[in-house]
Enzyme design. Structure first.
Site, PDB file in Angstrom:
ATOM      1  N   SER A 101      -6.441  71.758  99.596  1.00 26.69           N
ATOM      2  CA  SER A 101      -7.347  70.649  99.299  1.00 26.69           C
ATOM      3  C   SER A 101      -8.102  70.266 100.557  1.00 26.69           C
ATOM      4  O   SER A 101      -7.539  70.276 101.652  1.00 26.69           O
ATOM      5  CB  SER A 101      -6.530  69.457  98.799  1.00 26.69           C
ATOM      6  OG  SER A 101      -7.327  68.301  98.785  1.00 26.69           O
ATOM      7  N   GLY A 159      -6.731  69.873  95.139  1.00 26.29           N
ATOM      8  CA  GLY A 159      -5.391  70.446  95.157  1.00 26.29           C
ATOM      9  C   GLY A 159      -4.710  70.390  93.803  1.00 26.29           C
ATOM     10  O   GLY A 159      -4.040  71.339  93.388  1.00 26.29           O
ATOM     11  N   HIS A 178      -9.598  67.283 101.365  1.00 23.74           N
ATOM     12  CA  HIS A 178      -9.588  65.912 101.888  1.00 23.74           C
ATOM     13  C   HIS A 178      -8.388  65.611 102.773  1.00 23.74           C
ATOM     14  O   HIS A 178      -8.309  64.550 103.371  1.00 23.74           O
ATOM     15  CB  HIS A 178      -9.729  64.888 100.755  1.00 23.74           C
ATOM     16  CG  HIS A 178      -8.496  64.640  99.957  1.00 23.74           C
ATOM     17  ND1 HIS A 178      -7.634  63.620 100.248  1.00 23.74           N
ATOM     18  CD2 HIS A 178      -7.991  65.266  98.886  1.00 23.74           C
ATOM     19  CE1 HIS A 178      -6.635  63.633  99.367  1.00 23.74           C
ATOM     20  NE2 HIS A 178      -6.835  64.626  98.537  1.00 23.74           N
ATOM     21  N   CYS A 189       0.201  59.600  95.833  1.00 23.68           N
ATOM     22  CA  CYS A 189      -0.228  60.152  94.556  1.00 23.68           C
ATOM     23  C   CYS A 189       0.585  59.662  93.389  1.00 23.68           C
ATOM     24  O   CYS A 189       0.259  59.925  92.248  1.00 23.68           O
ATOM     25  CB  CYS A 189      -0.206  61.662  94.613  1.00 23.68           C
ATOM     26  SG  CYS A 189      -1.346  62.250  95.854  1.00 23.68           S
TER      27      CYS A 189
END
Lengths: 370, 376
Positions: B197, B71, B199, B321
């Site tokens: 993304s 991402g 995951h 993140c």
């Protein structure tokens, strides 16, 4: 199938795949998460980082999505960060496209790129590097082993010359890590390695460094010390370390290389292009007056897989930039083939190749060995 | 102690069928898809099939899908790849974007670009009207996320898409958190670029894609081989692409059932907290089904998370993140202001694969008890 295209990509090792799937299932958490599962994933990530650093003999490891990203980061990262200090970069014309195309992009941004000439053996000369070094040289990027010819560049000597310069020295070791000792004596500052050339999992590489000033390409959560944002894939990191640890040079590569060189002497129109002192696991040759693709297809009928030059340029109609740089004759340049060994190559593959080549050659050229 | 993972918005466990695709395909598929020999061609076929799944999942054409390493790369490519086509200009984004968007925009801001960070209301919503007002002749990019990762708000992307119809600005949405959870159609949304993304939807890590509408110009971020039609260099990650495609297919099939399941889990949490008499408030407008972000007056988020963790419950205070930071979330600050309590007393529970009503009930009760203990 007899797979002899290991410089394009390799088959994953079962143990490496197991590490990947186990890490995917048991250490799936985000290593940046603060809870226990996150911490466990982070511990595994740091273990993989330490092992990778130790195996490569480098202090710091940035996990990337592969060799291309690592090369891009090393080059644009250094250039853009240091453009206030200087705008001169030195490289060679036989680098991988992920280096050459990145340099071409930097030229558009106003950087000045010097490509050192190479000899018929594909090598750059340390003396040329000394001559081209300038006060404003910020980066020298030279590959260790060439992906098309197997030429080994004199990294230690280049590093020695660069000792007196402030320029950073980056080495693309995608074609050598795990297959040749990286004990250069004089260490480069930055080193690129990719997993899928080492029987590792695709989508996984590292930029290792001892000293670096890098501007990131990917901005975001600040992972990997701020050098590379994006959730770190712990399974990729763990399986990278495993693949690197299991990849050891095979002494048989040299024997097979000699055996094949001897074998090709029996064919009038075959020339070996790889230098005698090149990496033993890459053997590049050419057949006069035919197209490499024809040979590749004919061999494939026998279950033998080799390639023309590098996979990254094999779809283009143009001839290889590497072979142009070393000056291959026109009558040979279209008939180029590359055989490359890996950690799973066996003597059986070599014998199958010889048999298949003999029959294919006879079919294509309408003649046999002299 | 069996741990109960309630941090699926940070990352999600890989689906067993996805692992199977990986383990079955990886040893077989070792041709480089750019190679001309047969093993290379087989790899190419698997890659093309995967691309068809990605395209189909968002109503796009196969040629409009660019595979990336995730991402962050997709977001960075959308933003820097658009900016590279202009000398300078104006960008509109919001204050609650993921850091992959926010920090890319900040980088451009430092390089002399003019960036407008739109505010959000108390529910964490960007107003389409604000986008219209911020729009200028030299606006080259509008980037607003689809579903927020911290509070789960769904932004009015289709409305913004409509008002951008007659403006040359490129419209990007970060759909990382919404993809696989909400049905997405790039034409209904009116977006030019969209990031995804793997995951976050039980796929493998290290892969994602960027949708690039045909005709929209984008400069590459990575230079090298001519993979992905010269848009993204680097040997294609074929096994991960196939595994990702499997995850997408599963997500598409189970989307509705899962949304319902997750909404029940939210109710279980609400009831458990009410049962302990805890006066909590939900942050965001209860939109993404798998994200529950609650503010508990009088609680300190750090001790709360530590105690949850000790009780075997993995949750978070917001985005993972921000690399291990417990700083107040930029999303909550944007919603409530710099000094608001919500920034220091909010927890995010996010749901996903492998949970049952039993485990969620157990987690909710433990969480409510811990909250009661800590607020007493």
């Amino acid at each position: 199938m007899f797979y002899l295209d290991n410089s394009a990509t390799t088959k994953v090792r079962p143990e490496v795949l197991r590490t990947f799937t186990e890490a995917s299932e048991n250490f799936f958490a985000n290593p940046a998460s603060l809870h226990r599962l996150g911490n466990e994933a982070e511990d595994l990530l740091e273990e993989a980082r330490q092992l990778t650093g130790r195996l490569l003999g480098m202090e710091h490891i940035i996990f990337t999505s592969g060799g291309t990203e690592a090369n891009n980061l090393a080059i644009t990262g250094t250039a853009r960060e240091l453009k206030g200090r200087g705008k001169h970069i030195i490289s060679s014309p036989t680098e991988h496209p992920s280096v050459l195309n990145t340099l071409a992009e930097l030229e558009k941004e106003g950087f000045d790129v010097t490509l050192l000439p190479v000899g018929a053996d594909g090598k750059v000369s340390p003396e040329d590097l000394r001559k081209q070094l300038r006060k404003d040289t910020i980066l020298v990027t030279i590959m260790h082993v060439n992906n098309e010819t197997g030429t080994v560049q004199p990294i230690a000597e280049l590093a020695r010359i660069l000792q007196e310069s402030r320029a950073y020295f980056h080495v693309d070791a995608v074609q050598s890590a795990g297959r040749m000792p990286l004990d250069f004596g004089m260490k480069p500052d930055l080193l690129t390695v990719s997993a899928h050339k080492l029987h590792g999992v695709k989508g996984s590489g590292v930029l290792a460094f001892n000293r670096a000033e890098l501007r990131p390409i990917l901005h975001g959560g600040g992972q990997e010390g701020g050098y590379r944002s994006g959730t770190v894939s712990v399974p990729h990191a763990a399986s990278f370390a495993k693949a690197l640890r299991l990849m050891i040079p095979n002494p048989e590569w040299g024997e097979w290389n000699r055996e094949l060189r001897g074998f090709f002497k029996g064919y009038r129109d075959v020339r070996i292009l790889s230098p005698e002192d090149g990496a033993p696991y890459i053997l590049c040759g050419a057949v006069r007056g035919i197209k490499g693709e024809v040979l590749i297809s004919a061999l494939q009928e026998h279950g033998v897989i080799i390639s023309t030059s590098s996979a990254c340029s094999s779809k283009k109609q143009q001839t290889s930039h590497v072979l142009e740089a070393i000056g291959v004759e026109d009558s040979f340049i279209k008939g180029v083939f590359r055989i490359s060994f890996g950690g799973m190559t066996s003597g059986e593959d070599i014998q199958a190749f010889k048999k298949a080549f003999h029959e294919s050659y006879r079919l294509i050229k309408g003649e046999t060995a002299r | 102690m069996e741990r109960i993972y309630l941090d699926h918005a940070a990352t999600s466990p890989i689906h067993p069928d996805v692992v199977r695709v990986f383990t079955e395909l990886l040893p077989e598929l070792y041709g480089n898809p750019s190679s001309i020999h047969d093993t290379g061609r087989k790899s190419r076929k698997v890659l093309d099939d995967a691309r068809a799944v990605f395209a189909g999942s968002i109503g796009a054409q196969e040629s409009e899908i660019i595979l990336t390493s995730g991402g962050t790369e997709a977001d960075n490519m959308a933003i820097f790849g658009t900016a590279a086509n202009h000398k300078k200009g104006h960008i509109i984004t919001s204050a609650i974007e993921h850091h992959a968007v926010l920090n890319a925009c900040k980088r451009l801001d430092q390089q002399g670009w003019d960036v407008t960070f739109l505010p959000v209301d108390e529910n964490g919503l960007v107003r389409a009207e604000d986008v219209r007002e911020a729009l200028r002749d030299d606006t080259v990019l509008v980037t607003i996320m689809l579903g927020n990762n911290e509070v789960g708000t769904i932004q009015p992307i289709a409305d913004i898409g409509r008002l951008l119809q007659d403006h040359p600005a490129v419209f990007h949405t970060d759909a990382v958190q919404a993809y696989g959870v909400l049905p997405i159609d790039v034409n209904k949304l009116g977006v030019d670029l969209l990031s995804v993304s793997a995951h976050k939807l039980n796929g493998p890590k290290g892969i994602g894609f960027l949708y690039q509408r045909k005709g929209v110009k984008l400069s590459p971020l990575l230079f090298g081989g001519e993979q992905e039609k010269k848009r993204r260099a680097g040997t294609e990650n074929v096994p991960a692409a196939a595994a990702f495609a499997k995850a997408v297919s599963i997500a598409q099939e189970t989307m509705e059932a899962k949304a319902e399941e997750f909404r029940r889990y939210k109710d279980i949490f609400r009831e458990a907290f009410r049962g302990q008499g805890i006066p909590f408030k939900e942050n965001g407008a209860d939109q993404l089904p798998h994200v529950l972000n609650i503010s508990i007056p009088g609680i300190g988020i750090e001790p709360f998370l530590v105690n949850l963790d000790l009780a075997g419950i993995s949750a978070s205070s917001g985005s993972a993140c921000t690399a291990g930071s417990v700083e107040p979330s930029h999303v909550l600050i944007a919603m409530y202001g710099e000094s608001a309590d919500e920034g220091r007393n909010s927890v995010r529970f996010s749901f996903g694969l492998g949970l049952t009503e039993e485990t969620v009930t157990e987690a909710a009760q433990k969480a409510a008890q811990i909250a009661a203990r800590l607020t007493n």
